[in-house]
Design a protein around this motif. Structure first.
Motif, mmCIF file in Angstrom:
data_model
loop_
_atom_site.group_PDB
_atom_site.id
_atom_site.type_symbol
_atom_site.label_atom_id
_atom_site.label_comp_id
_atom_site.label_asym_id
_atom_site.label_seq_id
_atom_site.Cartn_x
_atom_site.Cartn_y
_atom_site.Cartn_z
ATOM 1 N N VAL A 141 69.379 -7.791 53.517
ATOM 2 C CA VAL A 141 69.217 -7.875 54.719
ATOM 3 C C VAL A 141 70.371 -8.649 55.588
ATOM 4 N N ILE B 53 69.258 -3.135 54.681
ATOM 5 C CA ILE B 53 68.744 -3.208 55.805
ATOM 6 C C ILE B 53 69.596 -4.370 56.763
ATOM 7 N N ARG C 79 62.507 -0.638 64.877
ATOM 8 C CA ARG C 79 63.459 0.216 64.328
ATOM 9 C C ARG C 79 64.155 1.250 64.941
ATOM 10 N N ASN D 44 67.661 2.224 58.743
ATOM 11 C CA ASN D 44 67.758 0.825 58.047
ATOM 12 C C ASN D 44 68.343 -0.124 59.221
ATOM 13 N N ILE E 276 60.258 -5.426 57.887
ATOM 14 C CA ILE E 276 61.379 -4.918 56.875
ATOM 15 C C ILE E 276 60.935 -5.412 55.757
#
Length: 556
Positions: A6, A281, A514, A520, A552
């Motif tokens: 991430v 992500i 999101r 992502n 996530i």
């Protein structure tokens, strides 16, 4: 192969909470922060650094915004380097949470269903949230322990449901004026409540308890007691060995691929060199204005008008915090030695709030959403006092020896007290963030263009609340009590611009924050909020960001 699981852009309350959650889940995290990485050792009680110089925020000559205000039938934009109006709140690791006062209130269940509870308001885009208070309550509770919230729960008619009976940390030390407020409210028939603070009253881990230096709001905390994202979350995240923070990293674009998914982050490093890094992500948490700017700047094959902007929703429905202020002053000579000595005390907090008018039922106004009143005393900052005293009662500048005597009297002879009121700033079609067509920053990028359009309803509610704060001040014995309500927004309380919801045509994010159509990419700062509620946002940002972190982690 991705460099990280991430990548988080921004290290304030939203980005810090997501990083903390994901490192505890065993994920590899990179945090990109445009500002420097200061620690407790850097936070001196420097009045010039706090309030006159661009130490913790960008120099407006290099990085600015354009603020549009209505003039006649059109809109006129003024760059902030000309107006001096500064919408930067803290560009450093931990963001503006380093400088908050730590007034912590939860939203209440009604805040999640404003339209259902109070109905539509003409000219305002009021909607219900796609989640409920019950969805966020466990995360509010977690924040109390993880970030460190000190306080005492006292039952009252507008008390929100809790899964724990009280706060995990006892209240911070209280100023003698807290008792004055309690007595005044009792005489008026109001309920004076203890106010929770994101400030440690006892040590926690490597953080010391509050040392009551008298300088809190607008200042960095030298003890680590204040629950900033840096002190409370990011230090622990870095300690796991799974979180890397890169300060002085100005992200200018999220690159997307042919399928519309984010493929990489592009940024300038401390030397101004362009860099590129990829993850599985991505999380944007740059503060509402800059988050909208970044998304609008991130055009791609499937996003010709900016990421998430297929239906023109990015940057819309920006809200601030409406309200007003009541101000009074206590003149030592009129109080007597004992009461004057109590007013002179510097360090402890007043820690008092009123929720009596969270819902207003008034014969003249009707049934409507109200807000909260929070009491505070100004810290002993000579610069801010001098600024307040620079004009006389007629608005004329005071110079020379007359100004010196005026400032001396303000410091030696009296002390001011404020009652701040918070109510909803209603979202409207003209509350938005876009890109300037002509003004650029030092990197040659279009700056954010902020259009301000307060709804008249905000001023009505703000004045109603501020007048009740003034009643308390007068009952306490304060003199020269004034009430101020302004349509100008507080630049440190901004939300919206990437509203979450179930319909992509009217929202940017889904209920998990999101981005619609970009699997992502998440947004974790206050941008997700359809409405701001009647309280400061930080606790809600923290709670929602922990929730986003869980989503996530599950997706990974």
């Amino acid at each position: 192969m991705s460099d990280f699981d991430v990548i988080i852009i921004g290290s304030g309350a939203g980005g810090g909470a997501v990083a903390w959650r994901l490192t505890r889940a065993g994920k590899r995290v990179l945090v990109l922060e445009k500002g420097p990485w200061f620690t407790e050792a850097d936070f001196f009680k420097d009045e010039l650094a706090c309030c006159r110089r661009s130490v913790y925020t960008p120099d407006l000559r290099q990085e600015r915004h354009v603020v549009e205000e209505r003039e006649g039938r059109g809109w006129v934009g003024t760059p902030t380097n000309e107006s001096g109006w500064d919408f930067w709140n803290g560009n450093l690791v931990g963001g503006s949470s380093n400088f908050m006062s730590g007034f912590f209130h939860r939203l209440k269940p009604m805040d999640f269903r404003l339209r259902s509870e109070f109905g539509p308001i003409k000219g305002a885009n009021v909607v219900d949230w796609p989640i409920s208070y019950a969805d966020l309550e466990p995360y509010y509770t977690e924040v109390e322990s993880v970030v460190g919230v000190s306080g005492r729960v006292l039952a009252h008619p507008f008390q929100e449901p809790r899964s724990t009976p009280d706060f995990p940390y006892p209240p911070t030390a209280e100023h003698p004026l807290a008792g004055w407020i309690d007595s005044a409210c009792a005489k008026l028939g109001y309920r004076s409540l203890p106010m929770p603070r994101a400030i440690l009253s006892i040590p926690k881990g490597g953080r010391r308890a509050c040392e009551y230096a008298g300088y809190c709001g607008n200042y960095g905390c030298a003890s680590g007691a204040k629950g900033s994202a840096r002190a409370a979350l990011l230090n622990d995240a870095v300690a796991t060995g799974r979180c890397e923070i890169r300060p002085h990293s100005q992200v200018f674009r999220l690159a997307s691929d042919g399928k519309g998914q984010v493929a990489a982050v592009e940024y300038f490093d401390a030397q101004g060199t362009k860099r590129r890094v990829s993850g599985k992500i991505y999380v944007v948490a740059c503060q509402a204005i800059e988050t909208a700017r970044l998304l609008l700047s991130s055009v791609g094959p499937r996003h010709p008008h900016g990421l998430g902007n297929r239906y023109g929703q990015v940057g819309r429905n920006v809200v601030f915090s409406a309200g007003g202020i009541s101000h009074g002053r206590f003149k030592y000579a009129d109080l007597g030695p004992e009461r004057a000595a109590e007013v002179r005390v510097v360090g402890p907090f007043i820690n008092r709030t009123l929720h009596d008018w969270y819902v207003i039922d008034d014969p003249k106004l009707g049934h409507m959403k109200g807000g909260v009143l929070d009491f505070l005393m100004g810290h002993p900052n000579v610069v801010s006092r001098a600024t307040a005293e620079r004009r006389d009662e007629n608005g004329k500048l005071v110079w020379g020896s007359a100004f010196k005597r005026r400032l001396e009297a303000a410091i030696r002879d009296e002390r001011g007290i404020d009652c701040e009121t918070f109510c909803d700033w209603l979202p409207t079609d003209n509350g938005l963030v876009g890109l300037s067509g002509s003004v650029k920053d030092k990197w040659g990028r279009p700056v954010a263009r902020i259009r301000l359009s307060p709804h008249p309803h905000d001023l009505v509610v703000g004045r109603y609340l501020a007048e009740r704060g003034a009643r308390v001040l007068r009952e306490m014995g304060a003199q020269d009590v004034t009430v101020g309500v302004s349509a100008a927004p507080p630049s440190n309380l901004v939300a919206g611009g990437c509203r979450f919801g179930s319909d992509p045509k009217h929202s940017v994010l889904d209920p998990d924050c999101r981005m619609h159509g970009v699997d992502n990419l998440f947004v974790a700062d206050a941008s997700f909020m359809p409405s701001g509620g009647s309280v400061p946002y930080t606790w809600t940002i923290y709670a929602n960001a922990l929730r986003v972190g869980d989503r996530i982690a599950a997706q990974l």
